[in-house]
Design a protein around this motif. Structure first.
Motif, PDB file in Angstrom:
ATOM      1  N   UNK A  72      -8.595  -5.116   1.163  1.00 14.62           N
ATOM      2  CA  UNK A  72      -9.744  -4.850   2.034  1.00 14.62           C
ATOM      3  C   UNK A  72      -9.461  -3.833   3.139  1.00 14.62           C
ATOM      4  N   UNK A  73      -8.216  -3.505   3.398  1.00 12.84           N
ATOM      5  CA  UNK A  73      -7.889  -2.536   4.460  1.00 12.84           C
ATOM      6  C   UNK A  73      -7.864  -1.097   3.951  1.00 12.84           C
ATOM      7  N   UNK A  74      -8.209  -0.878   2.686  1.00 12.08           N
ATOM      8  CA  UNK A  74      -8.032   0.461   2.102  1.00 12.08           C
ATOM      9  C   UNK A  74      -8.796   1.562   2.831  1.00 12.08           C
ATOM     10  N   UNK A  75      -9.873   1.227   3.522  1.00  2.86           N
ATOM     11  CA  UNK A  75     -10.610   2.236   4.284  1.00  2.86           C
ATOM     12  C   UNK A  75     -10.502   2.031   5.798  1.00  2.86           C
ATOM     13  N   UNK A  76      -9.645   1.115   6.219  1.00  2.00           N
ATOM     14  CA  UNK A  76      -9.453   0.828   7.642  1.00  2.00           C
ATOM     15  C   UNK A  76      -8.354   1.754   8.183  1.00  2.00           C
ATOM     16  N   UNK A  77      -8.777   2.888   8.724  1.00  2.00           N
ATOM     17  CA  UNK A  77      -7.821   3.908   9.172  1.00  2.00           C
ATOM     18  C   UNK A  77      -6.833   3.384  10.204  1.00  2.00           C
ATOM     19  N   UNK A  78      -7.287   2.568  11.137  1.00  2.00           N
ATOM     20  CA  UNK A  78      -6.413   2.054  12.191  1.00  2.00           C
ATOM     21  C   UNK A  78      -5.309   1.171  11.611  1.00  2.00           C
ATOM     22  N   UNK A  79      -5.677   0.249  10.731  1.00  2.00           N
ATOM     23  CA  UNK A  79      -4.679  -0.641  10.124  1.00  2.00           C
ATOM     24  C   UNK A  79      -3.715   0.144   9.250  1.00  2.00           C
ATOM     25  N   UNK A  80      -4.239   1.044   8.429  1.00  5.48           N
ATOM     26  CA  UNK A  80      -3.382   1.865   7.565  1.00  5.48           C
ATOM     27  C   UNK A  80      -2.415   2.676   8.418  1.00  5.48           C
ATOM     28  N   UNK A  81      -2.901   3.251   9.509  1.00  2.00           N
ATOM     29  CA  UNK A  81      -2.044   4.068  10.375  1.00  2.00           C
ATOM     30  C   UNK A  81      -0.931   3.239  11.009  1.00  2.00           C
ATOM     31  N   UNK A  82      -1.259   2.039  11.465  1.00  2.00           N
ATOM     32  CA  UNK A  82      -0.236   1.172  12.066  1.00  2.00           C
ATOM     33  C   UNK A  82       0.805   0.755  11.037  1.00  2.00           C
ATOM     34  N   UNK A  83       0.381   0.422   9.834  1.00  2.00           N
ATOM     35  CA  UNK A  83       1.330   0.061   8.775  1.00  2.00           C
ATOM     36  C   UNK A  83       2.234   1.237   8.425  1.00  2.00           C
ATOM     37  N   UNK A  84       1.648   2.420   8.316  1.00  2.00           N
ATOM     38  CA  UNK A  84       2.438   3.608   7.979  1.00  2.00           C
ATOM     39  C   UNK A  84       3.459   3.930   9.068  1.00  2.00           C
ATOM     40  N   UNK A  85       3.063   3.852  10.331  1.00  2.00           N
ATOM     41  CA  UNK A  85       3.990   4.127  11.434  1.00  2.00           C
ATOM     42  C   UNK A  85       5.090   3.071  11.498  1.00  2.00           C
ATOM     43  N   UNK A  86       4.734   1.821  11.223  1.00  2.00           N
ATOM     44  CA  UNK A  86       5.741   0.765  11.193  1.00  2.00           C
ATOM     45  C   UNK A  86       6.742   0.979  10.073  1.00  2.00           C
ATOM     46  N   UNK A  87       6.249   1.343   8.896  1.00  2.00           N
ATOM     47  CA  UNK A  87       7.141   1.613   7.767  1.00  2.00           C
ATOM     48  C   UNK A  87       8.024   2.811   8.062  1.00  2.00           C
ATOM     49  N   UNK A  88       7.465   3.848   8.672  1.00  2.00           N
ATOM     50  CA  UNK A  88       8.257   5.022   9.033  1.00  2.00           C
ATOM     51  C   UNK A  88       9.404   4.637   9.971  1.00  2.00           C
ATOM     52  N   UNK A  89       9.109   3.796  10.956  1.00  2.00           N
ATOM     53  CA  UNK A  89      10.157   3.355  11.894  1.00  2.00           C
ATOM     54  C   UNK A  89      11.267   2.600  11.160  1.00  2.00           C
ATOM     55  N   UNK A  90      10.906   1.733  10.220  1.00  2.00           N
ATOM     56  CA  UNK A  90      11.919   0.987   9.460  1.00  2.00           C
ATOM     57  C   UNK A  90      12.787   1.945   8.650  1.00  2.00           C
TER      58      UNK A  90
END
Length: 102
Positions: A72-90
């Motif tokens: 359900x988050x596939x079009x939620x830009x804010x959630x996708x962006x936070x997940x991507x930034x978190x993954x980048x940090x890891x």
């Protein structure tokens, strides 16, 4: 982390390409864009620095994963962006974890 020429998401190879002045349908500038029908991820090289390109690539990959699994988050830009930034940090903070044992 390096930006590859292609990335596989859900069994589909997406070509990673660069395109200046990416725009959405409404004429708004974009840093990146994924096309499921063309199996491409485009990054605007002039809209961001190298770190930004890597984060944007992960952002588009997260969209691809969410689309593949019908999340359900596939079009939620804010959630996708936070997940991507978190993954980048890891990835950046734990580079040895992503090296092959071979």
């Amino acid at each position: 982390m390096k930006i590859p020429d292609k990335v596989r998401i859900g069994g589909i190879d997406y070509a990673v390409e660069y395109e200046n002045r990416l725009m959405n349908g409404g004429g708004q500038g974009l840093r990146g864009q994924i096309s499921y029908s063309n199996a491409t991820i485009k990054l605007d090289p002039n809209a961001q620095d190298e770190q930004g390109k890597k984060q944007t690539l992960l952002h588009e990959i997260m969209h691809g994963i969410a689309e593949h699994f019908d999340l359900p988050v596939r079009t939620d830009e804010d959630t996708i962006d936070k997940l991507a930034k978190g993954l980048y940090m890891v990835i950046v903070d734990n580079p040895d974890m992503f090296k092959s044992d071979d």
